[in-house]
Design a protein around this motif. Structure first.
Motif, mmCIF file in Angstrom:
data_model
loop_
_atom_site.group_PDB
_atom_site.id
_atom_site.type_symbol
_atom_site.label_atom_id
_atom_site.label_comp_id
_atom_site.label_asym_id
_atom_site.label_seq_id
_atom_site.Cartn_x
_atom_site.Cartn_y
_atom_site.Cartn_z
ATOM 1 N N ALA A 65 -15.149 -22.420 -28.509
ATOM 2 C CA ALA A 65 -16.004 -21.557 -28.414
ATOM 3 C C ALA A 65 -17.372 -21.723 -27.338
ATOM 4 O O ALA A 65 -17.801 -20.506 -26.784
ATOM 5 N N GLY A 66 -17.045 -22.596 -27.000
ATOM 6 C CA GLY A 66 -18.105 -23.149 -25.757
ATOM 7 C C GLY A 66 -17.606 -22.891 -24.698
ATOM 8 O O GLY A 66 -18.670 -22.667 -23.465
ATOM 9 N N ARG A 67 -16.481 -23.016 -23.823
ATOM 10 C CA ARG A 67 -15.132 -22.551 -23.096
ATOM 11 C C ARG A 67 -15.454 -20.743 -22.964
ATOM 12 O O ARG A 67 -15.646 -21.110 -22.064
ATOM 13 N N ILE A 68 -14.615 -20.770 -24.277
ATOM 14 C CA ILE A 68 -15.256 -19.145 -24.287
ATOM 15 C C ILE A 68 -16.829 -18.910 -22.981
ATOM 16 O O ILE A 68 -16.492 -17.895 -22.782
ATOM 17 N N LEU A 69 -17.540 -18.638 -23.973
ATOM 18 C CA LEU A 69 -19.100 -18.245 -23.206
ATOM 19 C C LEU A 69 -19.531 -19.344 -22.423
ATOM 20 O O LEU A 69 -20.196 -18.294 -21.709
ATOM 21 N N SER A 70 -18.828 -20.041 -21.724
ATOM 22 C CA SER A 70 -18.916 -20.406 -20.629
ATOM 23 C C SER A 70 -18.057 -19.704 -19.497
ATOM 24 O O SER A 70 -18.066 -20.215 -17.257
ATOM 25 N N GLY A 71 -17.122 -19.394 -19.972
ATOM 26 C CA GLY A 71 -16.033 -18.910 -18.768
ATOM 27 C C GLY A 71 -14.644 -20.153 -18.755
ATOM 28 O O GLY A 71 -13.952 -19.730 -17.616
ATOM 29 N N ALA A 72 -15.173 -20.711 -18.680
ATOM 30 C CA ALA A 72 -13.761 -21.915 -18.886
ATOM 31 C C ALA A 72 -12.809 -21.348 -19.212
ATOM 32 O O ALA A 72 -11.498 -21.433 -18.679
ATOM 33 N N ALA A 73 -12.501 -21.212 -20.048
ATOM 34 C CA ALA A 73 -11.634 -19.758 -21.235
ATOM 35 C C ALA A 73 -11.743 -18.351 -20.877
ATOM 36 O O ALA A 73 -12.632 -18.319 -21.089
ATOM 37 N N SER A 74 -10.244 -18.019 -20.843
ATOM 38 C CA SER A 74 -10.882 -16.458 -20.160
ATOM 39 C C SER A 74 -9.613 -15.989 -20.395
ATOM 40 O O SER A 74 -9.553 -14.072 -20.266
ATOM 41 N N ASP A 75 -8.520 -16.452 -21.105
ATOM 42 C CA ASP A 75 -7.497 -15.747 -21.794
ATOM 43 C C ASP A 75 -7.267 -16.580 -23.589
ATOM 44 O O ASP A 75 -7.479 -17.487 -23.537
ATOM 45 N N TRP A 76 -6.858 -15.480 -24.040
ATOM 46 C CA TRP A 76 -6.771 -16.655 -25.900
ATOM 47 C C TRP A 76 -5.893 -17.055 -25.937
ATOM 48 O O TRP A 76 -5.964 -17.617 -27.016
ATOM 49 N N SER A 77 -5.030 -17.678 -24.921
ATOM 50 C CA SER A 77 -3.604 -18.190 -24.373
ATOM 51 C C SER A 77 -4.370 -19.493 -24.688
ATOM 52 O O SER A 77 -4.189 -20.226 -24.897
ATOM 53 N N ASP A 78 -5.607 -19.508 -23.483
ATOM 54 C CA ASP A 78 -6.270 -20.999 -23.973
ATOM 55 C C ASP A 78 -6.650 -21.565 -24.873
ATOM 56 O O ASP A 78 -7.151 -22.989 -24.966
ATOM 57 N N VAL A 79 -6.809 -20.674 -26.378
ATOM 58 C CA VAL A 79 -7.721 -21.073 -27.071
ATOM 59 C C VAL A 79 -7.149 -21.807 -28.226
ATOM 60 O O VAL A 79 -6.683 -21.392 -29.476
ATOM 61 N N GLY A 80 -5.413 -21.013 -27.381
ATOM 62 C CA GLY A 80 -4.344 -21.024 -29.032
ATOM 63 C C GLY A 80 -3.791 -19.294 -29.677
ATOM 64 O O GLY A 80 -3.522 -19.686 -29.974
ATOM 65 N N GLY A 81 -4.132 -19.118 -28.381
ATOM 66 C CA GLY A 81 -4.865 -17.110 -28.975
ATOM 67 C C GLY A 81 -3.295 -17.198 -28.460
ATOM 68 O O GLY A 81 -2.490 -17.124 -27.476
ATOM 69 N N PRO A 82 -2.769 -15.422 -28.633
ATOM 70 C CA PRO A 82 -1.807 -14.601 -28.235
ATOM 71 C C PRO A 82 -2.247 -14.531 -26.473
ATOM 72 O O PRO A 82 -3.424 -14.123 -26.667
ATOM 73 N N PRO A 83 -1.258 -14.133 -25.286
ATOM 74 C CA PRO A 83 -1.825 -14.187 -24.437
ATOM 75 C C PRO A 83 -2.717 -12.511 -24.135
ATOM 76 O O PRO A 83 -2.324 -11.732 -24.767
ATOM 77 N N GLY A 84 -3.148 -13.316 -23.324
ATOM 78 C CA GLY A 84 -4.408 -11.403 -23.241
ATOM 79 C C GLY A 84 -5.906 -12.200 -22.804
ATOM 80 O O GLY A 84 -6.360 -12.709 -23.129
ATOM 81 N N ARG A 85 -6.749 -11.195 -21.890
ATOM 82 C CA ARG A 85 -7.939 -10.753 -21.183
ATOM 83 C C ARG A 85 -9.057 -11.255 -22.234
ATOM 84 O O ARG A 85 -8.965 -10.373 -23.517
#
Length: 485
Positions: A182-202
């Motif tokens: 959650a912290g990576r997404i909110l900070s912009g460090a993760a911008s794609d769902w695949s960065d957190v184990g989800g399906p590819p997509g912005r």
């Protein structure tokens, strides 16, 4: 005796005046004529606190007449009731509560045709001779208000509860995130769902523009990080939630009261217990990001202002709060079969023989029992009851006075965290449970409620309900049939 229940139906108190004289006062209940005499200790415009022959009592001013030289002067009758502060949650709740109060009084609330500006001005009957004007200013200064709505926990029950949550669309395949993700997404460090184990997509990130919701994001962000600069910002949490609900690729930061058609995510914790933003978890404080809203009366409370506070604390007012999407302050129960993940996690973590035996004892004690949302949390290494325990005890006394525990017994169950080690934690948890049991017995007696069978026990760091934070240092209250051995 129903009127004189300690803490019954309370809102958060703002004690700004005390009796200057030790002369006794006599409080008489309107309707029953029951009287109680004692020294007036405090008066906040809404409640009297007196030292009576049966102990310290807190009594709603709206239901009593005060006689004696130490009684406070009557409040002014006129003038608009200014309700200020509280942000988005207050903007959601306060106008609706005024309207529901007016309906309960046999009328309707109407916007003042002479008023200008964005703050709602409602003319509403409240039981007095003439309708009163209620000015609702969620972004206004609470210090200048008749009633201040503030986002803080007090000694008494809050007006309502909310929780900071991550929202996704109902069509999103994502069911949960870890705190780190959650912290990576909110900070912009993760911008794609695949960065957190989800399906590819912005990831389409939606964030609040300002207010307590924007400030609360700091608890989710990695140390020193700022919110993602490319996020879509919203001045309205309602608009934010609706935008997220429409987009399967979206994630938003808002509060549970504004979940609307979106879906609040469960947060995975380091201790293995999921932090689920359910109504019960928010009431019990098990969810780690609770956002309480307290109502604090000003020093001179008019009858119209007092009527609003009394209605908001009533069954009808609390039902209105729940219907609006916020979490009300009423006592709630949770069956054991809804706590399977917690029990299973407790057995998995209880590897040592002593821990496994104690965990089995806990599980056996709560079979066919229900947990109550009233929960008391403690300071580290401390078994003395905190000031915030008054709200939990008041809710239990109120329920007992209404017969909710007839034929049942209350299990007062203490817990600790891992800071003191297993054996010391068990001993500390037992002391906490015994302190809470003694306080509850005293509160029931002071309120004139019938005694309720109780058992106190402690299980140390077993069966945690949340982490990180002080979730382990707590006392829970469970109810079961009194016929069980």
């Amino acid at each position: 005796m129903g009127l004189f229940r300690t803490g019954a139906g309370f809102l958060g108190a703002f004690l700004v005046a005390a009796a200057a004289s030790a002369e006794p006062v006599t409080l008489t209940a309107r309707g029953t004529g029951f009287t109680v005499t004692g020294e007036l200790l405090e008066f906040d415009g809404a409640r009297y606190v007196i030292a009576s022959p049966i102990g310290r009592l807190t009594i709603p001013a709206s239901e009593t007449d005060c006689a004696g030289a130490a009684c406070p002067p009557p409040p002014p009758a006129g003038g608009a009731v200014r309700i200020a502060g509280g942000g988005a949650l207050a903007a959601l709740l306060a106008p609706a509560l005024v309207e529901a109060m007016a309906f309960a009084a046999g009328g309707t609330a109407e916007r003042n045709p002479e008023a200008s500006g964005e703050a709602p001005r409602l003319l509403a009957p409240f039981g007095g001779a003439e309708p009163a004007e209620y000015l609702i200013d969620p972004s206004g200064d609470p210090a200048r208000a008749s009633i201040a709505l503030v986002a803080e926990a007090g000694e008494e029950a809050p007006l309502a509860l909310d929780a900071f949550v991550l929202l996704v669309s109902p069509a999103s395949p994502v069911a949960s995130l870890t705190f780190a993700e959650a912290g990576r997404i909110l900070s912009g460090a993760a911008s794609d769902w695949s960065d957190v184990g989800g399906p590819p997509g912005r990831i389409a990130l939606h964030l609040p523009t300002e207010g307590p919701e924007a400030d609360a994001m700091a608890a989710f962000l990695p140390g020193g990080a700022k919110p993602a600069p490319g996020a879509t910002r919203h001045a309205s949490l309602r608009d934010l939630s609706d935008a997220v609900a429409r987009d399967p690729a979206a994630l938003g930061f808002a509060t549970l009261a504004f979940e609307r058609s979106a879906r609040a995510l469960t947060l995975e914790t380091e201790c293995g217990v999921p932090a689920e933003p359910s109504r019960f978890a928010v009431k019990a404080g098990d969810y780690p990001f609770v956002h309480p809203l307290a109502a604090k009366p000003g020093p001179a409370l008019s009858p119209a202002a007092r009527a609003f506070l009394d209605f908001a604390a009533s069954e009808s007012g609390q039902a209105e709060i729940a219907a609006l999407g916020a979490v009300d302050a009423r006592l709630e129960t949770l069956a054991l079969n809804a706590q399977g993940a917690r029990i299973a996690n407790g057995f998995l973590k209880a590897r040592a023989p002593a821990a496994a035996t104690l965990m089995a004892e806990f599980a056996a004690s709560v079979v066919a029992a229900e947990r109550l949302s009233a929960t008391i949390r403690f300071a580290e290494g401390d078994a003395s009851l905190p000031a915030g325990s008054r709200a939990a005890l008041a809710a239990l006394v109120d329920a007992a006075a209404e017969g909710a525990f007839a034929g049942r017994e209350i299990l007062v169950i203490g817990f600790a965290d891992d800071a003191d080690g297993f054996a010391s934690g068990v001993a500390m948890s037992v002391r906490r449970a015994e302190a809470a049991e003694a306080a509850l017995r005293l509160a029931l007696s002071a309120a004139g409620a019938a005694p309720v069978p109780m058992r106190a026990s402690g299980y140390g760091p077993l069966a945690p309900v949340s982490c990180p934070g002080p979730g382990g240092r707590r006392v829970e209250f469970w109810v079961r049939s009194a016929s069980r051995p």
